[in-house]
Design an enzyme around this catalytic site. Structure first.
Site, short mmCIF file in Angstrom:
data_model
loop_
_atom_site.label_atom_id
_atom_site.label_comp_id
_atom_site.label_asym_id
_atom_site.label_seq_id
_atom_site.Cartn_x
_atom_site.Cartn_y
_atom_site.Cartn_z
N LYS A 128 43.27 -58.86 -16.00
CA LYS A 128 42.35 -57.71 -15.88
C LYS A 128 42.78 -56.64 -16.87
CE LYS A 128 40.44 -54.32 -12.67
NZ LYS A 128 39.86 -54.13 -11.35
N GLU B 178 47.02 -56.89 -14.19
CA GLU B 178 46.26 -55.78 -14.80
C GLU B 178 47.16 -54.85 -15.60
OE1 GLU B 178 44.00 -53.37 -12.04
OE2 GLU B 178 43.17 -52.14 -13.63
P1 13P Z 1 37.63 -49.06 -12.89
O1 13P Z 1 36.62 -50.12 -13.25
O2 13P Z 1 37.03 -47.86 -12.23
O3 13P Z 1 38.55 -48.74 -14.05
O4 13P Z 1 38.54 -49.65 -11.74
C1 13P Z 1 39.00 -50.92 -11.83
C2 13P Z 1 40.31 -51.01 -11.18
O5 13P Z 1 40.50 -51.80 -10.29
C3 13P Z 1 41.40 -50.14 -11.66
O6 13P Z 1 42.62 -50.61 -11.18
#
Ligand code: 13P
Length: 350
Positions: free
Chosen positions: A219, A177
């Site tokens: 992500k 991510e």
């Molecule tokens: P949000 O969809 O609220 O941005 O959270 C996703 C997430 O896992 C952030 O690390």
């Protein structure tokens, strides 16, 4: 655990019509969320809230996996079953957030680097024993007129790849991510350039460190106008810029891209995902799905408000968002699905 097994888990997480619930808010973040509804953040309240979401009848139709926080992975439901077993009994795959948070990057004011590599091999072994099949590590990149620096991009991409390699060694699918924050006045063009930059560096590092692309998920943020930018891009412009960026920087071997919602309203998060899935399929070699935290939970949190008698209403609000995002997986989400549903936006980040 073979490379094929990792690929099978990754593909199950992006199965048609399904996506991931991010319920891995750290203790300070869940406290902020509970503060917004006037509920004290006790271990029991956190358990009750998450049990409400995990046990929502029929949620498995649209939810493939849930990202948990360390505490939740160890918690038991009211009936004494482990929450992990509750999820497994519904065919929902349990995952775990393993980063230790984004900390100030030395010598680079305003920038952060994600920590948590020390001891990660040992923690992953324990998480496997506790039932986790996949993991998450979030890196954070801020945009200003002069940021991000090259250093910030490099250290965060390096950390993401080290984490991903350790996960695959342990038999866990890494969700990688790199989040470019959308706070600020910058244009969508600048979001696109910075998102491309971090993705390029991340895949360079993943390659150098021998991470199997077939056994991971990405992500990312969507490519949006900065939230304070006077000119906001349309839903179609966002879909186009986002998919164009991934076409350029994300190899087709990655099974799926599971977007974070990042502070968009729940309705816009569904609309953007749906618009992307309406673009020419030849431009989308990966599954385009969701791994939303706020955009799946905001209305449920409000409907629940900490009261046991509201569990049904909280589950209904959660199921509505899950169904909207499930429809967005095939481009079938439509604003008419929102009739009678309240849209809620949560601002705190994790
Ligand atoms: P949000 O969809 O609220 O941005 O959270 C996703 C997430 O896992 C952030 O690390």
């Amino acid at each position: 655990m073979t490379a094929n097994d990792l690929n099978a888990i990754a593909r199950a997480l992006v199965a048609p019509g399904k996506g991931i619930l991010a319920a891995d808010e750290s203790s300070p973040t869940i406290k902020k969320r509970f503060d917004s509804i006037g509920v004290e953040s006790t271990e029991e309240n956190r358990r009750d809230y998450r049990e409400m979401l995990f046990s929502a009848p029929g949620s498995e139709a649209h939810i493939s996996g849930v990202i948990l926080y360390d505490e939740t992975l160890r918690q038991k439901a009211k009936d004494g079953r482990r929450l992990v077993d509750l999820l497994e009994s519904k065919g929902i795959v349990p995952g775990i957030k393993v980063d230790a948070g984004a900390k100030e990057l030395a010598g680079h004011p305003g920038e952060k680097v994600t920590e948590g590599l020390d001891g990660l091999r040992e923690r992953l072994a324990e998480y496997v024993d506790l039932g986790a099949k996949f993991a998450k590590w979030r890196a954070v990149i801020a945009i200003t007129d002069s940021l991000p620096s090259r250093t910030c991009i490099e250290v965060n991409a390096h950390g993401l790849a080290r984490y991903a390699a350790l996960c695959q060694e342990a038999g866990i699918v890494p969700i990688v991510e790199p989040e470019v924050l959308m706070d600020g006045r910058h244009t969508i063009a600048r979001s696109e350039a910075v998102t491309g930059e971090i993705l390029n560096e991340t895949f360079e590092q993943l390659h150098r460190q021998g991470v199997s692309l077939e056994g991971m998920l990405l992500k990312p943020n969507m490519v949006l106008s900065g939230y304070e930018c006077p000119e906001q891009a349309s839903v179609e412009e966002v879909a186009e810029a986002t998919v164009r960026t991934f076409e350029r920087f994300v190899p087709a071997a990655v099974p799926g891209i599971v977007f974070l919602s990042g502070g968009q309203s729940d309705v816009l998060a569904s609309a953007h995902l749906s618009a992307m899935n309406r673009l020419d399929a030849a431009r989308r070699p990966w599954q385009l799905s969701f791994s939303y935290g706020r955009a799946l939970q905001a209305p449920a949190l409000k409907a629940w408000s900490g009261k046991p008698e509201n569990v049904g209403a909280g589950q209904a609000a959660y199921m509505h968002r899950a169904a909207c995002n499930g429809a967005a997986r095939t481009g079938a989400y439509d604003a008419s699905m929102e009739q009678g549903a309240a849209s809620v936006k949560l601002v705190s980040q994790d």
